[in-house]
Design a protein around this motif. Structure first.
Motif, mmCIF file in Angstrom:
data_model
loop_
_atom_site.group_PDB
_atom_site.id
_atom_site.type_symbol
_atom_site.label_atom_id
_atom_site.label_comp_id
_atom_site.label_asym_id
_atom_site.label_seq_id
_atom_site.Cartn_x
_atom_site.Cartn_y
_atom_site.Cartn_z
ATOM 1 N N SER A 209 0.825 -1.211 0.000
ATOM 2 C CA SER A 209 0.000 0.000 0.000
ATOM 3 C C SER A 209 0.856 1.258 0.000
ATOM 4 C CB SER A 209 -0.924 0.006 1.217
ATOM 5 O OG SER A 209 -1.810 -1.087 1.162
ATOM 6 N N PRO A 210 0.344 2.321 -0.618
ATOM 7 C CA PRO A 210 1.078 3.590 -0.610
ATOM 8 C C PRO A 210 0.906 4.290 0.728
ATOM 9 C CG PRO A 210 -1.036 3.887 -1.680
ATOM 10 C CD PRO A 210 -0.917 2.409 -1.351
ATOM 11 N N SER A 211 1.828 5.197 1.035
ATOM 12 C CA SER A 211 1.663 5.957 2.277
ATOM 13 C C SER A 211 0.422 6.828 2.186
ATOM 14 C CB SER A 211 2.905 6.793 2.575
ATOM 15 O OG SER A 211 3.204 7.647 1.507
ATOM 16 N N GLY A 212 0.116 7.340 1.017
ATOM 17 C CA GLY A 212 -1.026 8.227 0.870
ATOM 18 C C GLY A 212 -0.707 9.599 1.439
ATOM 19 N N ARG A 213 -1.703 10.462 1.439
ATOM 20 C CA ARG A 213 -1.529 11.795 2.018
ATOM 21 C C ARG A 213 -1.711 11.715 3.522
ATOM 22 N NH1 ARG A 213 -4.227 16.311 -1.875
ATOM 23 N NH2 ARG A 213 -3.198 15.609 -3.755
ATOM 24 N N ILE A 214 -1.020 12.585 4.223
ATOM 25 C CA ILE A 214 -1.207 12.661 5.671
ATOM 26 C C ILE A 214 -2.660 13.042 5.923
ATOM 27 C CG2 ILE A 214 -0.616 13.929 7.766
ATOM 28 C CD1 ILE A 214 2.278 14.088 6.671
ATOM 29 N N PRO A 215 -3.349 12.245 6.733
ATOM 30 C CA PRO A 215 -4.768 12.540 6.953
ATOM 31 C C PRO A 215 -4.971 13.831 7.747
ATOM 32 C CG PRO A 215 -4.071 10.661 8.279
ATOM 33 C CD PRO A 215 -2.905 11.057 7.428
ATOM 34 N N VAL A 216 -6.176 14.359 7.639
ATOM 35 C CA VAL A 216 -6.577 15.557 8.364
ATOM 36 C C VAL A 216 -7.895 15.263 9.055
ATOM 37 C CG1 VAL A 216 -7.317 17.961 8.142
ATOM 38 C CG2 VAL A 216 -5.438 17.103 6.737
ATOM 39 N N GLY A 217 -8.012 15.698 10.299
ATOM 40 C CA GLY A 217 -9.269 15.573 11.015
ATOM 41 C C GLY A 217 -9.325 14.351 11.905
ATOM 42 N N ASP A 218 -10.547 13.936 12.166
ATOM 43 C CA ASP A 218 -10.849 12.914 13.158
ATOM 44 C C ASP A 218 -10.901 11.535 12.514
ATOM 45 O OD1 ASP A 218 -11.960 11.377 15.206
ATOM 46 O OD2 ASP A 218 -13.399 12.911 15.778
ATOM 47 N N GLY A 219 -9.971 10.663 12.917
ATOM 48 C CA GLY A 219 -9.953 9.296 12.434
ATOM 49 C C GLY A 219 -10.451 8.339 13.502
ATOM 50 N N ALA A 220 -11.517 7.609 13.199
ATOM 51 C CA ALA A 220 -12.026 6.602 14.127
ATOM 52 C C ALA A 220 -11.026 5.452 14.186
ATOM 53 C CB ALA A 220 -13.394 6.107 13.683
ATOM 54 N N GLY A 221 -10.623 5.080 15.381
ATOM 55 C CA GLY A 221 -9.607 4.049 15.537
ATOM 56 C C GLY A 221 -10.167 2.711 15.955
ATOM 57 N N THR A 222 -9.549 1.655 15.451
ATOM 58 C CA THR A 222 -9.884 0.285 15.831
ATOM 59 C C THR A 222 -8.586 -0.478 16.024
ATOM 60 O OG1 THR A 222 -11.901 0.362 14.488
ATOM 61 C CG2 THR A 222 -11.112 -1.822 15.146
ATOM 62 N N VAL A 223 -8.402 -1.029 17.199
ATOM 63 C CA VAL A 223 -7.226 -1.852 17.471
ATOM 64 C C VAL A 223 -7.454 -3.235 16.874
ATOM 65 C CG1 VAL A 223 -5.938 -3.027 19.303
ATOM 66 C CG2 VAL A 223 -6.519 -0.628 19.547
ATOM 67 N N ILE A 224 -6.427 -3.751 16.222
ATOM 68 C CA ILE A 224 -6.494 -5.121 15.696
ATOM 69 C C ILE A 224 -5.632 -5.982 16.609
ATOM 70 C CG2 ILE A 224 -6.099 -6.647 13.744
ATOM 71 C CD1 ILE A 224 -6.305 -4.232 11.904
ATOM 72 N N PHE A 225 -6.283 -6.553 17.594
ATOM 73 C CA PHE A 225 -5.625 -7.444 18.545
ATOM 74 C C PHE A 225 -6.023 -8.862 18.179
ATOM 75 C CE2 PHE A 225 -5.751 -9.891 22.500
ATOM 76 C CZ PHE A 225 -4.451 -9.724 22.919
ATOM 77 N N ALA A 226 -5.045 -9.728 18.044
ATOM 78 C CA ALA A 226 -5.300 -11.118 17.656
ATOM 79 C C ALA A 226 -6.143 -11.184 16.381
ATOM 80 C CB ALA A 226 -5.966 -11.893 18.789
ATOM 81 N N PRO A 227 -5.580 -10.658 15.259
ATOM 82 C CA PRO A 227 -6.357 -10.629 14.012
ATOM 83 C C PRO A 227 -6.806 -12.016 13.585
ATOM 84 C CG PRO A 227 -4.027 -10.199 13.588
ATOM 85 C CD PRO A 227 -4.205 -10.226 15.075
ATOM 86 N N ASN A 228 -8.000 -12.048 12.993
ATOM 87 C CA ASN A 228 -8.589 -13.279 12.470
ATOM 88 C C ASN A 228 -8.840 -14.320 13.557
ATOM 89 O OD1 ASN A 228 -9.715 -14.701 10.299
ATOM 90 N ND2 ASN A 228 -7.865 -15.913 10.034
ATOM 91 N N SER A 229 -9.072 -13.856 14.785
ATOM 92 C CA SER A 229 -9.380 -14.784 15.876
ATOM 93 C C SER A 229 -10.795 -14.510 16.376
ATOM 94 C CB SER A 229 -8.388 -14.607 17.032
ATOM 95 O OG SER A 229 -8.697 -13.429 17.760
ATOM 96 N N PRO A 230 -11.348 -15.419 17.151
ATOM 97 C CA PRO A 230 -12.702 -15.205 17.680
ATOM 98 C C PRO A 230 -12.808 -13.985 18.604
ATOM 99 C CG PRO A 230 -12.062 -17.507 17.915
ATOM 100 C CD PRO A 230 -10.841 -16.753 17.466
ATOM 101 N N VAL A 231 -11.704 -13.500 19.149
ATOM 102 C CA VAL A 231 -11.751 -12.365 20.079
ATOM 103 C C VAL A 231 -11.458 -11.022 19.419
ATOM 104 C CG1 VAL A 231 -11.129 -13.827 22.035
ATOM 105 C CG2 VAL A 231 -9.345 -12.575 20.821
ATOM 106 N N ALA A 232 -11.140 -10.997 18.132
ATOM 107 C CA ALA A 232 -10.710 -9.760 17.469
ATOM 108 C C ALA A 232 -11.761 -8.648 17.571
ATOM 109 C CB ALA A 232 -10.362 -10.027 16.008
#
Length: 152
Positions: free
Chosen positions: A28-51
């Protein structure tokens, strides 16, 4: 805070195995530096039942995302149940620790005593969707997603 279900893009990333997330980051490209409010989601244990449950709990109790100042080269994290803006970071283009390619660096080393050993890297994996990798010292500790509302 109003609890919402993850978007289709975020849900897909939560259910993608870790090595595939790293491959997506690499291509993936770096893209432009974002501006404003980004909703965050932590990816803990990806692809697991607890993700999904872990992502919801972290958002509810600890971290809701990041707010990037326009043209300031800085951001603040939205922390706690109220989304209080705290834990600042410098934002700039730099070299990724994952693959030595260009990435947007979120650097806490000089701006936040509590997080001075943390460095995040993000790349745009879909329009308005950034996949991030968080490092503690030089060790990859987790992945996260930032999703920015698209102008209509």
């Amino acid at each position: 805070m109003k609890e919402t279900a993850p978007s289709t893009a975020v849900d897909r990333l939560l259910h993608t195995p870790g090595p595939e997330l790293d491959a997506l980051f690499r291509r993936s490209p770096s893209g432009r530096i974002p501006v404003g409010d980004g909703a965050g989601t932590v990816i803990f244990a990806p692809n697991s039942p607890v993700a999904t449950t872990a992502a919801r709990l972290v958002r509810l109790l600890a971290w809701q995302g990041k707010v990037f100042g326009p043209g300031t080269g800085s951001l603040r994290n939205k922390m706690g149940p109220l989304g209080t803006e705290a834990v600042p970071a410098r934002v700039y283009y730099g070299t990724s620790r994952l693959d030595a390619g260009p990435a947007i660096i979120l650097d806490y080393s000089r701006s936040a005593l509590v997080a001075r050993r943390i460095r995040d890297e993000i790349r745009e994996v879909a329009p308005g969707v950034f996949l991030g990798i968080a490092y503690w010292n030089r060790h990859k500790v987790l992945r996260f997603v930032l999703e920015f509302a698209r102008a209509k």
